[in-house]
Scaffold this motif. Structure first.
Motif, PDB file in Angstrom:
ATOM      1  N   VAL A   4     -36.266  20.232   7.993  1.00  0.00           N
ATOM      2  CA  VAL A   4     -37.582  20.090   7.441  1.00  0.00           C
ATOM      3  C   VAL A   4     -38.168  18.862   7.266  1.00  0.00           C
ATOM      4  N   LEU A   5     -39.062  18.367   7.054  1.00  0.00           N
ATOM      5  CA  LEU A   5     -39.826  16.790   6.432  1.00  0.00           C
ATOM      6  C   LEU A   5     -40.538  17.459   5.401  1.00  0.00           C
ATOM      7  N   ILE A   6     -40.455  17.014   4.489  1.00  0.00           N
ATOM      8  CA  ILE A   6     -41.227  17.014   3.193  1.00  0.00           C
ATOM      9  C   ILE A   6     -41.480  16.432   3.010  1.00  0.00           C
ATOM     10  N   ILE A  60     -33.755  10.954   1.888  1.00  0.00           N
ATOM     11  CA  ILE A  60     -35.006  10.195   1.793  1.00  0.00           C
ATOM     12  C   ILE A  60     -35.551   9.675   3.141  1.00  0.00           C
ATOM     13  N   PHE A  61     -36.707   9.541   3.776  1.00  0.00           N
ATOM     14  CA  PHE A  61     -36.971   9.791   4.917  1.00  0.00           C
ATOM     15  C   PHE A  61     -37.980   8.509   4.037  1.00  0.00           C
ATOM     16  N   PRO A  62     -37.704   7.389   3.808  1.00  0.00           N
ATOM     17  CA  PRO A  62     -38.370   6.668   3.416  1.00  0.00           C
ATOM     18  C   PRO A  62     -39.636   5.359   3.882  1.00  0.00           C
ATOM     19  N   GLY A 111     -32.055   3.362  13.362  1.00  0.00           N
ATOM     20  CA  GLY A 111     -32.950   2.552  13.839  1.00  0.00           C
ATOM     21  C   GLY A 111     -34.258   3.568  15.003  1.00  0.00           C
ATOM     22  N   TYR A 112     -35.365   3.365  14.311  1.00  0.00           N
ATOM     23  CA  TYR A 112     -36.636   3.936  14.149  1.00  0.00           C
ATOM     24  C   TYR A 112     -37.411   3.446  15.534  1.00  0.00           C
ATOM     25  N   ILE A 113     -38.067   4.260  16.151  1.00  0.00           N
ATOM     26  CA  ILE A 113     -38.449   3.983  17.404  1.00  0.00           C
ATOM     27  C   ILE A 113     -39.941   5.138  17.898  1.00  0.00           C
ATOM     28  N   ILE A 155     -29.724   7.242  15.804  1.00  0.00           N
ATOM     29  CA  ILE A 155     -31.604   6.808  16.581  1.00  0.00           C
ATOM     30  C   ILE A 155     -32.591   7.574  16.387  1.00  0.00           C
ATOM     31  N   TYR A 156     -33.557   7.709  15.611  1.00  0.00           N
ATOM     32  CA  TYR A 156     -34.695   8.165  15.424  1.00  0.00           C
ATOM     33  C   TYR A 156     -36.261   8.124  16.252  1.00  0.00           C
ATOM     34  N   LEU A 157     -36.460   9.564  17.124  1.00  0.00           N
ATOM     35  CA  LEU A 157     -37.576   9.415  17.980  1.00  0.00           C
ATOM     36  C   LEU A 157     -38.616  10.153  17.794  1.00  0.00           C
ATOM     37  N   ASP A 158     -39.899   9.457  17.507  1.00  0.00           N
ATOM     38  CA  ASP A 158     -40.935  10.294  16.247  1.00  0.00           C
ATOM     39  C   ASP A 158     -42.103   9.578  16.915  1.00  0.00           C
ATOM     40  N   CYS A 159     -42.951  10.627  17.029  1.00  0.00           N
ATOM     41  CA  CYS A 159     -44.478  10.581  17.889  1.00  0.00           C
ATOM     42  C   CYS A 159     -45.031  10.487  16.430  1.00  0.00           C
ATOM     43  N   GLY A 160     -44.334  10.505  15.237  1.00  0.00           N
ATOM     44  CA  GLY A 160     -46.129  10.432  13.965  1.00  0.00           C
ATOM     45  C   GLY A 160     -46.061  11.377  13.566  1.00  0.00           C
ATOM     46  N   SER A 161     -45.998  11.908  12.209  1.00  0.00           N
ATOM     47  CA  SER A 161     -46.683  13.135  11.730  1.00  0.00           C
ATOM     48  C   SER A 161     -48.131  13.713  12.696  1.00  0.00           C
ATOM     49  N   GLY A 162     -47.995  15.003  12.802  1.00  0.00           N
ATOM     50  CA  GLY A 162     -49.151  14.918  13.226  1.00  0.00           C
ATOM     51  C   GLY A 162     -49.653  14.979  15.048  1.00  0.00           C
ATOM     52  N   ALA A 163     -48.589  14.268  15.431  1.00  0.00           N
ATOM     53  CA  ALA A 163     -48.709  13.701  16.602  1.00  0.00           C
ATOM     54  C   ALA A 163     -49.600  14.817  17.492  1.00  0.00           C
ATOM     55  N   ASN A 164     -50.475  14.646  19.263  1.00  0.00           N
ATOM     56  CA  ASN A 164     -50.562  15.588  19.604  1.00  0.00           C
ATOM     57  C   ASN A 164     -49.762  15.978  20.677  1.00  0.00           C
ATOM     58  N   GLY A 186     -38.283  13.622  16.084  1.00  0.00           N
ATOM     59  CA  GLY A 186     -40.009  14.765  15.578  1.00  0.00           C
ATOM     60  C   GLY A 186     -40.821  13.821  15.981  1.00  0.00           C
ATOM     61  N   GLY A 187     -41.832  14.464  14.910  1.00  0.00           N
ATOM     62  CA  GLY A 187     -43.580  14.525  15.453  1.00  0.00           C
ATOM     63  C   GLY A 187     -44.415  14.993  16.768  1.00  0.00           C
ATOM     64  N   GLY A 188     -44.931  16.194  16.326  1.00  0.00           N
ATOM     65  CA  GLY A 188     -45.662  17.176  17.070  1.00  0.00           C
ATOM     66  C   GLY A 188     -45.157  18.583  17.513  1.00  0.00           C
ATOM     67  N   ILE A 189     -43.758  18.474  17.265  1.00  0.00           N
ATOM     68  CA  ILE A 189     -43.508  19.823  17.488  1.00  0.00           C
ATOM     69  C   ILE A 189     -43.881  21.072  16.920  1.00  0.00           C
ATOM     70  N   VAL A 206     -33.753  17.963  15.190  1.00  0.00           N
ATOM     71  CA  VAL A 206     -35.710  18.220  16.050  1.00  0.00           C
ATOM     72  C   VAL A 206     -35.770  18.368  14.410  1.00  0.00           C
ATOM     73  N   VAL A 207     -36.901  17.582  13.553  1.00  0.00           N
ATOM     74  CA  VAL A 207     -37.379  17.496  13.389  1.00  0.00           C
ATOM     75  C   VAL A 207     -38.942  18.214  13.088  1.00  0.00           C
ATOM     76  N   VAL A 208     -39.179  19.027  12.135  1.00  0.00           N
ATOM     77  CA  VAL A 208     -39.809  19.434  11.761  1.00  0.00           C
ATOM     78  C   VAL A 208     -40.971  19.406  10.525  1.00  0.00           C
ATOM     79  N   GLY A 209     -42.365  18.586  10.088  1.00  0.00           N
ATOM     80  CA  GLY A 209     -43.127  18.445   9.328  1.00  0.00           C
ATOM     81  C   GLY A 209     -44.315  19.111   8.893  1.00  0.00           C
ATOM     82  N   ASN A 210     -45.251  18.752   9.707  1.00  0.00           N
ATOM     83  CA  ASN A 210     -46.870  19.565   9.846  1.00  0.00           C
ATOM     84  C   ASN A 210     -46.809  20.837   9.572  1.00  0.00           C
ATOM     85  N   LYS A 211     -45.705  21.618  10.665  1.00  0.00           N
ATOM     86  CA  LYS A 211     -46.166  23.036  11.360  1.00  0.00           C
ATOM     87  C   LYS A 211     -45.416  23.748  10.192  1.00  0.00           C
TER      88      LYS A 211
HETATM   89  C1  1GP Z   1     -42.935  12.591  11.305  1.00  0.00           C
HETATM   90  O1  1GP Z   1     -41.312  13.250  12.752  1.00  0.00           O
HETATM   91  C2  1GP Z   1     -41.512  13.461  11.993  1.00  0.00           C
HETATM   92  O2  1GP Z   1     -42.002  11.588  10.948  1.00  0.00           O
HETATM   93  C3  1GP Z   1     -42.349  15.615  11.865  1.00  0.00           C
HETATM   94  O3  1GP Z   1     -43.718  15.460  12.427  1.00  0.00           O
HETATM   95  O4  1GP Z   1     -44.542  16.266  11.000  1.00  0.00           O
HETATM   96  O5  1GP Z   1     -45.657  16.229  13.406  1.00  0.00           O
HETATM   97  O6  1GP Z   1     -43.442  17.337  12.803  1.00  0.00           O
HETATM   98  P1  1GP Z   1     -44.395  17.158  12.021  1.00  0.00           P
END
Ligand code: 1GP
Length: 232
Positions: A4-6, A60-62, A111-113, A155-164, A186-189, A206-211
């Motif tokens: 869980v990403l805070i 920490i996810f800095p 390795g952050y991608i 390895i971290y594959l990230d579409c960025g927080s709040g990705a479509n 993570g990103g956009g799940i 699997v990382v989830v923040g926004n949702k």
């Molecule tokens: C962003 O991978 C994380 O760096 C989580 O993304 O906030 O879209 O879940 P979300």
């Protein structure tokens, strides 16, 4: 596993309570704390608030060196290997090396991608880097391989927080075929089906923040997706 990403700037005490006291919380494996843009003060307050409530690993996810804080247990030491911004490949690491050593935090070199998630996210804007297009799994795989050859443990594959859009199963699969290190996605799940597709493609975490910020009850669905793929 699930993380869980805070974002310390957004997480109120009330929101942390909603998450930690959720019946599905015992199935959470890691708590990532940080963000592309966090004010100085909120990191420690957030970590201390979490530490009081849970014994789960706080990682920490800095977004910048000022997010290093020894209240946490470990840090994803990120190298933004999909980008060509030398500051995020080595510059910030040099600036923070001594502080990091003194902190005693466990260091997880990562390795952050960044992958194109269909919109400009804070991380792509702040880092000034171009994400890898979703339809170029070969570039993602070669980038991950190069990262591992350089010594990255994760390895971290990230579409960025709040990705479509989250990282496509094809792209995740191409990376998994190339490297043996754990792959974090993570990103956009935003749904159980999304999380299942990502696990099915081979994601180890699997990382989830926004949702979860919007609806803490989503944790139940995320945990169901995890349980469908747990290897006993
Ligand atoms: C962003 O991978 C994380 O760096 C989580 O993304 O906030 O879209 O879940 P979300």
């Amino acid at each position: 596993m699930v993380a869980v990403l805070i974002d310390p700037d957004k997480a109120s005490e009330n929101q942390i309570d909603k998450l930690v006291f959720n019946p599905s919380f015992d199935q959470v494996d890691f708590i990532f704390v940080g963000g592309s843009l966090v004010t100085d003060g909120s990191m420690k307050t957030c970590l201390e608030g979490l530490k009081k409530r849970t014994q789960k690993p706080l990682i920490i996810f800095p977004g910048s060196p000022n997010q290093i804080d020894d209240t946490a247990d470990a840090i994803l030491l990120l190298s933004l290997i999909s980008g060509r911004n030398s500051d995020l490949l080595i510059g910030r690491h040099v600036e923070s090396a001594h502080k990091l050593k003194r902190s005693g935090l466990e260091i997880l070199s990562t390795g952050y991608i960044l992958i194109d998630g269909g919109r400009t996210t804070t991380v792509s804007y702040i880092s000034g880097t171009t994400p890898i297009p979703q339809d170029k799994p070969g570039i993602a795989a070669a980038t991950a391989l190069a990262g591992v050859q350089l010594g990255q443990q994760l390895i971290y594959l990230d579409c960025g927080s709040g990705a479509n859009q989250y990282a496509s199963p094809k792209l995740i699969g191409a990376v998994k075929n190339e490297v043996d290190t754990p792959v974090i996605v993570g990103g956009g799940i935003t749904s159980q089906a999304d999380a299942e597709a990502v696990f099915q493609a081979g994601a180890d975490v699997v990382v989830v923040g926004n949702k979860l910020e919007e609806s803490p009850e989503f944790l139940g669905e995320l945990v169901k997706a995890k349980k469908a793929f747990v290897i006993n």
